[in-house]
Motif scaffolding. Structure first.
Motif: not given
Length: 204
Positions: A4, A6-8, A11, A38
């Motif tokens: 999570t 890394d995703i944040t 983004e 991406n």
């Protein structure tokens, strides 16, 4: 990615990249086609984003000035709440300042309204203005050279005037003073000779 964090992070970097593209379009009038993939990790994307920012700053004097201003006065880029008074002055002192500037508020509001009504220049116009930068730099260098020539001419003119005053005016004055002194000596000699002649005539 399953992480999570890394995703944040990705983004957030994507949002930063979008803002950077908007800045690039506002300053340069176009956006570079190259984008960050991406599927890369956050560290590599952040490094490429920082590299893009450095490239954009190296091409734009406006961004260089903004970055320099941010490094010197970071408080100018921090927003404050409307309820907070960004000063240590007393309310009475603030009231005096506001009342002293009250007459300028309508004219300032009118100018701001006219700015809001002004159309935003097209990208082609902005690009043409950017293309004029080398010519403006040449004109600026030419003006600096002309100012240097004018300064040299002023110095030479001042030297010539000083030489004229020293050689012509002062020396002419000295010559006249010397001539006047010689005339006075001659007059004294003539008067002395006449006095002696009269004494000789009287003695006879």
């Amino acid at each position: 990615m399953d992480n999570t964090f890394d995703i944040t992070a990705l983004e957030t970097i994507d949002l930063l990249e979008t803002r950077l593209k908007r800045i690039e379009y506002a300053v340069c009038g176009h956006v570079d086609k190259a984008t960050i993939h991406n599927n890369e990790n956050a560290t590599k994307k952040l490094a490429e984003l920082e590299h893009s920012l450095h490239q954009l700053a190296s091409k734009s004097r406006v961004i260089q000035d903004l970055l320099r201003l941010h490094s010197r006065h970071p408080g100018l880029f921090q927003s404050t709440k409307d309820s907070e008074i960004p000063t240590s002055l007393l309310p009475t002192d603030l009231l005096h300042i506001v009342l002293a500037s009250a007459s300028s508020y309508p004219s300032t509001a009118s100018r701001l309204t006219s700015i809001m009504d002004a159309p935003v220049p097209t990208a082609n116009l902005s690009a043409s203005l950017i293309d004029l930068q080398p010519r403006l730099a040449k004109v600026e260098s030419l003006q600096a050279a002309q100012n240097a020539d004018l300064s040299l001419l002023r110095e030479r003119t001042a030297a010539i005037i000083q030489r004229w005053y020293t050689v012509d005016v002062l020396r002419a004055g000295d010559s006249w003073a010397e001539l006047e002194s010689r005339v006075e000596d001659v007059e004294r000699g003539v008067r002395r000779a006449e006095k002696l002649r009269r004494e000789d005539e009287e003695s006879l």
